[in-house]
Design an enzyme around this catalytic site. Structure first.
Site, PDB file in Angstrom:
ATOM      1  N   HIS A 295      -1.314   7.153  19.913  1.00 50.58           N
ATOM      2  CA  HIS A 295      -0.874   8.316  19.052  1.00 50.58           C
ATOM      3  C   HIS A 295      -0.452   9.442  19.847  1.00 50.58           C
ATOM      4  O   HIS A 295       0.687  10.119  19.210  1.00 50.58           O
ATOM      5  CB  HIS A 295      -2.317   8.663  18.380  1.00 50.58           C
ATOM      6  CG  HIS A 295      -2.960   7.448  17.643  1.00 50.58           C
ATOM      7  ND1 HIS A 295      -3.894   6.663  18.247  1.00 50.58           N
ATOM      8  CD2 HIS A 295      -2.898   6.799  16.488  1.00 50.58           C
ATOM      9  CE1 HIS A 295      -4.250   5.669  17.438  1.00 50.58           C
ATOM     10  NE2 HIS A 295      -3.587   5.813  16.261  1.00 50.58           N
TER      11      HIS A 295
ATOM     12  N   HIS B 298      -9.402   8.358   8.068  1.00 48.54           N
ATOM     13  CA  HIS B 298      -9.549   8.247   9.305  1.00 48.54           C
ATOM     14  C   HIS B 298     -10.291   9.998   9.561  1.00 48.54           C
ATOM     15  O   HIS B 298      -9.882  10.648   8.716  1.00 48.54           O
ATOM     16  CB  HIS B 298      -8.234   8.488  10.023  1.00 48.54           C
ATOM     17  CG  HIS B 298      -7.278   7.229   9.887  1.00 48.54           C
ATOM     18  ND1 HIS B 298      -7.798   6.028  10.150  1.00 48.54           N
ATOM     19  CD2 HIS B 298      -6.238   7.118   9.140  1.00 48.54           C
ATOM     20  CE1 HIS B 298      -6.764   5.057   9.968  1.00 48.54           C
ATOM     21  NE2 HIS B 298      -5.658   5.843   9.165  1.00 48.54           N
TER      22      HIS B 298
ATOM     23  N   CYS C 190       0.346   7.341   9.613  1.00 44.79           N
ATOM     24  CA  CYS C 190      -0.703   8.299   8.918  1.00 44.79           C
ATOM     25  C   CYS C 190      -1.549   9.073   9.895  1.00 44.79           C
ATOM     26  O   CYS C 190      -1.684  10.293   9.700  1.00 44.79           O
ATOM     27  CB  CYS C 190      -1.960   7.383   8.110  1.00 44.79           C
ATOM     28  SG  CYS C 190      -2.364   5.979   8.905  1.00 44.79           S
ATOM     29  N   ASN C 191      -2.215   8.589  10.934  1.00 41.77           N
ATOM     30  CA  ASN C 191      -2.631   9.451  11.848  1.00 41.77           C
ATOM     31  C   ASN C 191      -1.772  10.248  12.642  1.00 41.77           C
ATOM     32  O   ASN C 191      -2.112  11.629  12.809  1.00 41.77           O
ATOM     33  CB  ASN C 191      -3.270   8.350  13.030  1.00 41.77           C
ATOM     34  CG  ASN C 191      -4.440   7.878  12.568  1.00 41.77           C
ATOM     35  OD1 ASN C 191      -5.524   8.469  12.463  1.00 41.77           O
ATOM     36  ND2 ASN C 191      -4.696   6.574  12.673  1.00 41.77           N
TER      37      ASN C 191
ATOM     38  N   THR D 138       0.925  -1.165   0.088  1.00 40.91           N
ATOM     39  CA  THR D 138       0.013  -0.210  -0.030  1.00 40.91           C
ATOM     40  C   THR D 138       0.858   1.244  -0.018  1.00 40.91           C
ATOM     41  O   THR D 138       0.678   2.160  -0.888  1.00 40.91           O
ATOM     42  CB  THR D 138      -0.871  -0.078   1.262  1.00 40.91           C
ATOM     43  OG1 THR D 138      -1.549  -1.355   1.265  1.00 40.91           O
ATOM     44  CG2 THR D 138      -1.754   1.180   1.220  1.00 40.91           C
ATOM     45  N   ILE D 139       1.873   1.379   0.724  1.00 44.86           N
ATOM     46  CA  ILE D 139       2.602   2.568   1.097  1.00 44.86           C
ATOM     47  C   ILE D 139       3.753   2.673  -0.025  1.00 44.86           C
ATOM     48  O   ILE D 139       4.221   3.531  -0.597  1.00 44.86           O
ATOM     49  CB  ILE D 139       3.453   2.731   2.450  1.00 44.86           C
ATOM     50  CG1 ILE D 139       1.802   2.763   3.537  1.00 44.86           C
ATOM     51  CG2 ILE D 139       4.170   3.700   2.646  1.00 44.86           C
ATOM     52  CD1 ILE D 139       1.139   3.955   3.362  1.00 44.86           C
TER      53      ILE D 139
HETATM   54  P1  NAD Z   1       1.305  -3.597   3.068  1.00 38.66           P
HETATM   55  O1  NAD Z   1       0.812  -5.033   3.588  1.00 38.66           O
HETATM   56  O2  NAD Z   1       0.164  -3.082   2.099  1.00 38.66           O
HETATM   57  O3  NAD Z   1       2.487  -3.833   2.218  1.00 38.66           O
HETATM   58  C1  NAD Z   1       3.379  -4.500   2.564  1.00 38.66           C
HETATM   59  C2  NAD Z   1       4.295  -5.164   1.602  1.00 38.66           C
HETATM   60  O4  NAD Z   1       5.704  -5.659   2.063  1.00 38.66           O
HETATM   61  C3  NAD Z   1       3.625  -6.217   0.980  1.00 38.66           C
HETATM   62  O5  NAD Z   1       3.813  -6.047  -0.446  1.00 38.66           O
HETATM   63  C4  NAD Z   1       4.540  -7.621   1.361  1.00 38.66           C
HETATM   64  O6  NAD Z   1       4.568  -8.673   0.435  1.00 38.66           O
HETATM   65  C5  NAD Z   1       5.770  -7.021   1.580  1.00 38.66           C
HETATM   66  N1  NAD Z   1       6.708  -7.780   2.322  1.00 38.66           N
HETATM   67  C6  NAD Z   1       6.218  -8.557   3.664  1.00 38.66           C
HETATM   68  N2  NAD Z   1       7.380  -9.138   4.013  1.00 38.66           N
HETATM   69  C7  NAD Z   1       8.527  -8.723   3.239  1.00 38.66           C
HETATM   70  C8  NAD Z   1       9.799  -8.753   3.130  1.00 38.66           C
HETATM   71  N3  NAD Z   1      10.237  -9.481   4.397  1.00 38.66           N
HETATM   72  N4  NAD Z   1      10.628  -8.082   2.443  1.00 38.66           N
HETATM   73  C9  NAD Z   1      10.051  -7.588   1.408  1.00 38.66           C
HETATM   74  N5  NAD Z   1       8.770  -7.291   1.368  1.00 38.66           N
HETATM   75  C10 NAD Z   1       7.933  -7.777   2.144  1.00 38.66           C
HETATM   76  O7  NAD Z   1       1.627  -2.983   4.153  1.00 38.66           O
HETATM   77  P2  NAD Z   1       1.222  -1.074   4.086  1.00 38.66           P
HETATM   78  O8  NAD Z   1      -0.080  -0.871   4.716  1.00 38.66           O
HETATM   79  O9  NAD Z   1       1.986  -0.763   2.935  1.00 38.66           O
HETATM   80  O10 NAD Z   1       2.353  -0.769   5.594  1.00 38.66           O
HETATM   81  C11 NAD Z   1       3.471  -0.753   5.434  1.00 38.66           C
HETATM   82  C12 NAD Z   1       4.016   0.226   6.556  1.00 38.66           C
HETATM   83  O11 NAD Z   1       3.602   1.200   6.459  1.00 38.66           O
HETATM   84  C13 NAD Z   1       3.870  -0.419   8.075  1.00 38.66           C
HETATM   85  O12 NAD Z   1       4.758  -0.013   8.883  1.00 38.66           O
HETATM   86  C14 NAD Z   1       2.570   0.083   8.230  1.00 38.66           C
HETATM   87  O13 NAD Z   1       2.108   0.582   9.661  1.00 38.66           O
HETATM   88  C15 NAD Z   1       2.876   1.607   7.694  1.00 38.66           C
HETATM   89  N6  NAD Z   1       1.755   2.461   7.424  1.00 38.66           N
HETATM   90  C16 NAD Z   1       0.439   2.174   6.789  1.00 38.66           C
HETATM   91  C17 NAD Z   1      -0.489   2.825   6.633  1.00 38.66           C
HETATM   92  C18 NAD Z   1      -1.859   2.211   5.969  1.00 38.66           C
HETATM   93  O14 NAD Z   1      -2.737   2.957   6.023  1.00 38.66           O
HETATM   94  N7  NAD Z   1      -1.475   1.067   5.246  1.00 38.66           N
HETATM   95  C19 NAD Z   1      -0.384   4.235   6.589  1.00 38.66           C
HETATM   96  C20 NAD Z   1       0.675   5.045   7.144  1.00 38.66           C
HETATM   97  C21 NAD Z   1       1.911   3.902   7.491  1.00 38.66           C
END
Ligand code: NAD
Length: 336
Positions: free
Chosen positions: A191, A217, A138-139, A11-12
């Site tokens: 938070h 959010h 994000c929050n 996602t990020i």
């Molecule tokens: P996600 O699950 O959407 O994406 C994570 C990616 O990492 C996946 O493509 C997965 O296949 C890959 N992955 C897993 N293990 C791996 C490894 N060992 N090596 C390489 N790739 C690997 O997660 P996300 O939502 O993008 O979250 C990622 C980070 O960003 C987290 O720390 C999360 O807390 C933070 N975050 C998420 C959001 C949100 O709303 N989604 C917002 C802000 C911050």
């Protein structure tokens, strides 16, 4: 050119990869694939080089990787790690530190993992030339952006904020709730302390709950101020602060759903809204004292941290002018 590698293309990560590819002073070395998915197909279509992490099913699905993660690390000046919670911390110790490569991790990691937590408009200089930094969640990013503006203008005595959190990201079929409102049963929620890793002297207490929605959010905030405020000044303050957008009932932007539709209609990539949206009509100043401010804001969880990653890359690789970096990043995102 700053050479950036992207580990964790979810996602990020996929948003940060696209943002890096858009910067004139950066080159995307490639992205990792942990397993085959539609994300990998899209990365390939975009012409990104794909580096495998461990044994993958890439070849059996018709994708020939350009190497493994170690090949990417050899080429990159800095890594943006956007893997799920705790993996970023392990990757620092296992991969990046032994190879002496700079890395940014995301808000799922704890502050102590890097000792530097980052929101560009609040503390750009804290990340200057650092080897490791964390982009807060994000929050926390949303809270820091607006509270920093309020603090600089009026001074903050204390904040109480409640986060009404989306249950899952739109693509996510595993999380919820789908028919409940779920309070976070800890006081304060994490938070508040997290905001203090960026806004060190702001007194803040937070509570949180999750709702059955995937679209943003919503935060409600009550802020006790050191100086008196009036509503019009607060509206102007938010309008003039970077990465904050004042939205109005008159525009029919009355909900998170309409804000997301607006972002899609504007032609934003993936329909993203990286700005924190504050509702003009929901800004209030308690009239007998004029030093209690209330407002509500919406945070697009999938995108507000993305420009922060770009500015943090510049800070960590020695670009000293934070305002200029924010301007360059904003321009590439179409943020005013
Ligand atoms: P996600 O699950 O959407 O994406 C994570 C990616 O990492 C996946 O493509 C997965 O296949 C890959 N992955 C897993 N293990 C791996 C490894 N060992 N090596 C390489 N790739 C690997 O997660 P996300 O939502 O993008 O979250 C990622 C980070 O960003 C987290 O720390 C999360 O807390 C933070 N975050 C998420 C959001 C949100 O709303 N989604 C917002 C802000 C911050």
């Amino acid at each position: 050119m700053i050479k950036v590698g992207l580990v964790g293309y979810g996602t990020i990560g996929k948003r940060v990869a696209d943002a890096v590819a858009m910067q004139k002073d950066m080159k995307l070395i490639g992205v990792t694939a942990h397993s085959y998915s539609f994300n990998t197909e899209v990365a390939k279509q975009k012409g990104y080089r794909i580096f495998a992490v461990g044994e993958t099913d890439l070849k059996s699905n018709g994708i020939k990787p350009d190497g493994d993660i170690n090949n990417m690390l050899e080429e990159a000046d800095i890594i943006v790690d956007a893997t799920p919670k705790d993996i970023g911390r392990d990757n620092i110790e296992r991969l990046y530190r032994p190879k002496k490569i700079k890395a940014i991790v995301q808000g799922g990691e704890k502050h102590k993992t890097t000792s530097t937590s980052f929101v560009a408009q609040c503390n750009y200089n804290e990340a200057l030339n650092k080897d490791y930094a964390r982009i807060v969640s994000c929050n926390t990013t949303g809270l820091c952006r607006t509270l920093d503006a309020v603090n600089k203008r009026y001074g903050i005595t204390s904040v109480h904020a409640t986060m009404i959190r989306r249950g899952a990201d739109p693509w996510d079929i595993y999380h919820g709730p789908i028919n409940a409102i779920v309070p976070v049963l800890e006081m304060p929620s994490h938070h508040g302390p997290d905001v203090q890793t960026v806004l060190h002297n702001v007194e803040i207490f937070t509570t949180a709950l999750s709702v059955p929605s995937t679209l943003m959010h919503l935060h409600t905030l009550t802020v006790d101020l050191k100086k008196k405020a009036n509503m019009n000044d607060v509206v102007e303050l938010f309008k003039n602060s970077t990465r904050i957008r004042v939205v109005r009932n008159a525009e029919h932007l009355r909900s998170t759903a309409e804000i997301m539709e607006f972002a899609r209609d504007m032609g934003r990539l993936r329909g993203d809204m990286p700005e924190i949206c504050v509702w003009e009509e929901a800004i209030g100043v308690i009239s007998n004292t004029h030093n209690k401010l209330l407002y509500m804001q919406a945070v697009h969880q999938e995108s507000d941290v993305v420009p922060e990653n770009i500015d943090c890359i510049r800070a960590m690789t020695g670009f000293k002018d934070g305002e200029k970096s924010i301007q360059m990043t904003n321009k590439s995102f179409g943020i005013k």
